[in-house]
Scaffold this active site. Sequence first.
Site, PDB file in Angstrom:
ATOM      1  CE1 TYR A 162      -8.815   3.944 -14.738  1.00 28.55           C
ATOM      2  CE2 TYR A 162      -7.400   5.219 -13.298  1.00 28.55           C
ATOM      3  CZ  TYR A 162      -7.955   4.010 -13.661  1.00 28.55           C
ATOM      4  OH  TYR A 162      -7.671   2.896 -12.930  1.00 28.55           O
ATOM      5  CD  GLU A 183      -0.632   4.705  11.589  1.00 24.33           C
ATOM      6  OE1 GLU A 183      -0.164   4.941  12.722  1.00 24.33           O
ATOM      7  OE2 GLU A 183      -0.726   3.564  11.101  1.00 24.33           O
ATOM      8  CG  HIS A 190      -2.217  -0.712   0.952  1.00 28.35           C
ATOM      9  ND1 HIS A 190      -3.168  -0.226   0.078  1.00 28.35           N
ATOM     10  CD2 HIS A 190      -2.694  -1.888   1.411  1.00 28.35           C
ATOM     11  CE1 HIS A 190      -4.191  -1.062   0.027  1.00 28.35           C
ATOM     12  NE2 HIS A 190      -3.933  -2.084   0.808  1.00 28.35           N
ATOM     13  CG  ASP A 248      -2.693   1.776   3.823  1.00 27.67           C
ATOM     14  OD1 ASP A 248      -2.746   2.835   3.153  1.00 27.67           O
ATOM     15  OD2 ASP A 248      -1.673   1.452   4.461  1.00 27.67           O
TER      16      ASP A 248
END
Length: 402
Positions: free
Chosen positions: A301, A376, A104, A109
């Site tokens: 895309y 985080e 990741h 994640d």
Amino acid sequence: MGVTNKQLKNTVNKIKDKLISIRRDIHMYPELGFEEKRTASIIEKELSSLGIEVKTGVAGTGLVGLIKGRQEKPVVGLRADMDALSITEKNKSSYISRNKGKMHACGHDGHIAILLGVAEVLSAFKEDIPGQVKLIFQPAEEGPGGALPMIEEGVLDNPKVDIILGLHLWQDIPVGKIGIRDGAEFASVDEFDLIIKGKAAHGASPHQGVDAILTASQVINSLQSIVSRNVAPTEAAVITVGKINGGYRRNIIADEVNLEGTVRCFSAELRDMIEKRMEEIISGICQGTGCTYILDYRREYPPLINTPEINRQIKSVVGDLIGQDSVITLQKPTLGGEDFAFFLEKVPGSFFLLGSGNIEKGITAPQHSSYHNIDEDAIPLGVEILTNLVFQLSNKFLEKKL
Ligand SMILES: [Zn+2]
Ligand SMILES: [Zn+2]
């Protein structure tokens, strides 16, 4: 709104540690596009435990959860992508990837942890949600793309999504800030394979053959004139030939050259024009040299275009939460691609960047680096921002201000 930010924030704080451990767990077992089986089962378990109605197996490994609030309208869609990359992680953390060669390295994640956090917080305030919230967990953003197959399987219908939001953790922006941009933010991404065919001959007798290498070199040069001479100098576009393969040895005129490349730009008109000019140039040169060609041009895309009205609300809501100074208006779009663009082709909405970099903590490696990581602290902030936006944007929609 009935719910205050303080109430939302308190709830976020209570689940912060749990969300971080979910993120680390997913980080340890990264899965590539359309292989996100373990990831999907974690998401399914979490959503079910919250009593949220969840549909699995959408576009293969995707999931859709629906939180029902006070009434049917509006429906706010929130999207998190689930896939990892084919990269070997070189970080030293305790939660380093256990799946060799997979990582990741783009923050997906974290996106999953944030959206599961949103699911939990919103479930606690279900009676206060003006309409409904659709939680879209999408596979394969890094390729070949899970957004379009999810749309084709009806993810934006029943109930119809009125507003759609996505966020991306972003290394270049410090944690605690967001980056947002009106209009084009990511480029369209197209691919092409070109085969140029000539006629082999001895290298000393080129007049007896048709040189595919010489033709290919003219094609490569001339393709660059599309950007410099057909695209307005104030607009951006990229045509890159990234791979070329042809020929046998130094004294043979090559009868075949294979080229591979990518094309990027920011508008549908430009995209059409570039594809048309490429074919014209390739066909003209090949006609002139006597080669034939096969061009396989594939649209991947579309350009990602945000809705300014929704951005305006986001800037105001998020500015109140984290301070206007922390809401960064992105001056330039990126020529990277993002398949959230498919959702924005169908539904008004916004895709904004949530800062995840932190120089003091040494979190500085760019997206897709084998050293990439996220601060985080961005996870609880992402939950706080999205939950607030659900309430505020739903109310604005009902007041017909969106
Ligand atoms: Zn990525
Ligand atoms: Zn990404």
